[in-house]
Design an enzyme around this catalytic site. Structure first.
Site, mmCIF file in Angstrom:
data_model
loop_
_atom_site.group_PDB
_atom_site.id
_atom_site.type_symbol
_atom_site.label_atom_id
_atom_site.label_comp_id
_atom_site.label_asym_id
_atom_site.label_seq_id
_atom_site.Cartn_x
_atom_site.Cartn_y
_atom_site.Cartn_z
ATOM 1 N N LYS A 8 0.784 -1.206 0.207
ATOM 2 C CA LYS A 8 0.175 0.144 -0.182
ATOM 3 C C LYS A 8 0.857 1.490 -0.030
ATOM 4 O O LYS A 8 0.813 2.210 -0.749
ATOM 5 C CB LYS A 8 -0.890 -0.104 1.360
ATOM 6 C CG LYS A 8 -1.825 -1.250 1.417
ATOM 7 C CD LYS A 8 -2.953 -1.102 2.411
ATOM 8 C CE LYS A 8 -2.286 -0.954 3.919
ATOM 9 N NZ LYS A 8 -1.580 -2.147 4.247
ATOM 10 N N ARG B 175 -9.342 0.800 9.135
ATOM 11 C CA ARG B 175 -8.901 -0.759 9.639
ATOM 12 C C ARG B 175 -9.852 -1.453 10.395
ATOM 13 O O ARG B 175 -9.483 -2.692 10.681
ATOM 14 C CB ARG B 175 -7.601 -0.515 10.311
ATOM 15 C CG ARG B 175 -6.287 -0.628 9.597
ATOM 16 C CD ARG B 175 -5.217 -0.606 10.421
ATOM 17 N NE ARG B 175 -3.901 -1.450 10.183
ATOM 18 C CZ ARG B 175 -2.980 -0.624 9.688
ATOM 19 N NH1 ARG B 175 -2.761 0.538 9.320
ATOM 20 N NH2 ARG B 175 -1.644 -1.255 9.514
ATOM 21 N N ARG C 40 12.058 -5.781 5.104
ATOM 22 C CA ARG C 40 11.742 -4.251 4.645
ATOM 23 C C ARG C 40 12.691 -3.350 5.380
ATOM 24 O O ARG C 40 12.787 -3.666 6.645
ATOM 25 C CB ARG C 40 10.087 -3.815 5.125
ATOM 26 C CG ARG C 40 9.777 -2.616 4.620
ATOM 27 C CD ARG C 40 8.461 -2.487 4.756
ATOM 28 N NE ARG C 40 7.944 -2.520 5.808
ATOM 29 C CZ ARG C 40 6.408 -2.097 5.973
ATOM 30 N NH1 ARG C 40 5.845 -1.965 4.905
ATOM 31 N NH2 ARG C 40 5.976 -1.883 7.314
ATOM 32 N N ARG D 35 11.778 -1.033 10.805
ATOM 33 C CA ARG D 35 10.808 -0.568 11.685
ATOM 34 C C ARG D 35 10.609 -1.502 13.022
ATOM 35 O O ARG D 35 10.793 -2.586 12.901
ATOM 36 C CB ARG D 35 9.382 -0.516 11.091
ATOM 37 C CG ARG D 35 8.988 0.754 10.395
ATOM 38 C CD ARG D 35 7.829 0.759 9.747
ATOM 39 N NE ARG D 35 6.603 0.151 10.146
ATOM 40 C CZ ARG D 35 5.432 0.075 9.711
ATOM 41 N NH1 ARG D 35 5.481 0.680 8.460
ATOM 42 N NH2 ARG D 35 4.569 -0.546 10.235
ATOM 43 N N ARG E 288 0.032 -8.763 13.700
ATOM 44 C CA ARG E 288 -0.417 -7.677 12.668
ATOM 45 C C ARG E 288 -1.197 -8.326 11.582
ATOM 46 O O ARG E 288 -2.473 -8.109 11.358
ATOM 47 C CB ARG E 288 0.803 -6.874 12.149
ATOM 48 C CG ARG E 288 1.277 -5.999 13.208
ATOM 49 C CD ARG E 288 2.667 -5.325 12.560
ATOM 50 N NE ARG E 288 2.601 -4.575 11.337
ATOM 51 C CZ ARG E 288 3.626 -4.075 10.593
ATOM 52 N NH1 ARG E 288 4.837 -4.844 10.624
ATOM 53 N NH2 ARG E 288 3.314 -3.629 9.493
HETATM 54 P P1 AMP Z 1 0.888 0.853 9.419
HETATM 55 O O1 AMP Z 1 2.211 1.406 9.004
HETATM 56 O O2 AMP Z 1 -0.071 0.905 8.433
HETATM 57 O O3 AMP Z 1 1.729 -0.814 9.033
HETATM 58 O O4 AMP Z 1 0.714 0.701 10.849
HETATM 59 C C1 AMP Z 1 1.413 0.656 11.922
HETATM 60 C C2 AMP Z 1 0.408 0.485 13.273
HETATM 61 O O5 AMP Z 1 -0.088 1.626 13.432
HETATM 62 C C3 AMP Z 1 -0.479 -0.757 13.321
HETATM 63 O O6 AMP Z 1 0.076 -2.028 13.530
HETATM 64 C C4 AMP Z 1 -1.424 -0.131 14.260
HETATM 65 O O7 AMP Z 1 -0.790 -0.213 15.613
HETATM 66 C C5 AMP Z 1 -1.287 1.316 14.096
HETATM 67 N N1 AMP Z 1 -2.202 1.829 13.030
HETATM 68 C C6 AMP Z 1 -2.111 2.443 12.093
HETATM 69 N N2 AMP Z 1 -3.104 2.902 11.334
HETATM 70 C C7 AMP Z 1 -4.254 2.291 12.073
HETATM 71 C C8 AMP Z 1 -5.641 2.398 12.202
HETATM 72 N N3 AMP Z 1 -6.362 2.850 11.048
HETATM 73 N N4 AMP Z 1 -6.367 2.007 13.156
HETATM 74 C C9 AMP Z 1 -5.804 1.507 14.373
HETATM 75 N N5 AMP Z 1 -4.488 1.462 14.521
HETATM 76 C C10 AMP Z 1 -3.729 1.770 13.377
#
Ligand code: AMP
Length: 225
Positions: free
Chosen positions: A13, A88, A127, A162, A173
């Site tokens: 994404k 999400r 990554r 990360r 996740r």
């Molecule tokens: P991402 O960078 O999108 O993989 O997000 C990393 C982490 O941030 C996720 O595993 C969640 O803990 C938190 N997070 C990001 N976006 C959301 C969302 N829309 N709702 C809840 N938690 C989020």
């Protein structure tokens, strides 16, 4: 054009969003990036979010809904936006619908990027991400390595892994995605917005499929709906 990119963690994404920014000149809104910036700055929100992020669980809906409400109200979103990592959960999607009604806007496309789970684990654990928040370019130690190890090809920034890209957190996740986020495919299928694509193959091939979809050229299977 208001676009949602759906897909598990590591589906591509963020990578696709970065290419779409250049093509359509509209912002990428990544709640993950916004939360990571808050963690780095040590804000109250960041402190609360960090625990969930490290565990691979979701930050509470009201926190991310608040973030999105503020972000979508900013002038650069008037021309359109790419949502990456939001919504999400179904309550987040419902809240988004309400916010957009308030802004006189709506979602135009939901592209769902499909990649099998074991491939996602390999992608995420290998990554590397650029530390420069304005860049955020992603690499993979095996599939798309940086020309110089540890240095971003795009901006020269430092690359890092990360905290949540370790295997234990990645598995958590993925479980969170299956349980809380996958139902969004049904949510957005009802109004006929979902366009599924296979997220395997070249980054440019996947990008061209997305561009074809948003340009109204039909779906990735070649039909013209
Ligand atoms: P991402 O960078 O999108 O993989 O997000 C990393 C982490 O941030 C996720 O595993 C969640 O803990 C938190 N997070 C990001 N976006 C959301 C969302 N829309 N709702 C809840 N938690 C989020």
């Amino acid at each position: 054009m208001n676009l949602i990119l759906l897909g598990g963690p590591g589906a591509g994404k963020g990578t696709q969003a970065k290419k779409l920014i250049d093509k359509f000149q509209i912002p990428q809104i990544s709640t993950g990036d916004i939360l990571r910036a808050a963690v780095k700055e040590g804000t109250e929100m960041g402190k609360k979010a960090q625990e969930c992020m490290n565990a691979g669980t979701l930050v509470p809906d009201e926190v991310v809904i608040g973030i999105i409400k503020d972000r979508l109200a900013q002038p650069d979103c008037k021309k359109g936006f790419i949502l990456d990592g939001f919504p999400r959960t179904v309550p987040q999607a419902e809240a988004l619908d309400k916010v957009l009604v308030g802004l006189g806007s709506k979602i135009d496309h939901v592209v769902s990027i499909d990649v099998n789970e074991e491939a996602l684990v390999v992608r995420l654990t290998g990554r590397r991400t650029c530390k420069n928040a304005a860049c955020g370019q992603m690499f993979h130690i095996k599939f798309t390595p940086a020309k110089k190890e540890g240095v971003c090809d795009k901006c020269g920034g430092e690359l890092y892994q990360r905290d949540d890209d370790n295997e234990t957190t990645v598995r958590s996740r993925l479980a969170t995605y299956n349980q809380a986020t996958a139902p969004l495919i049904g949510y957005y299928s009802k109004p006929g917005l979902v366009r599924p694509i296979k997220g395997v193959g070249g980054i440019d091939d996947i990008f061209n499929q997305i561009v074809g979809i948003v340009a109204g050229a039909g779906c990735s299977c070649g039909c013209k709906h």
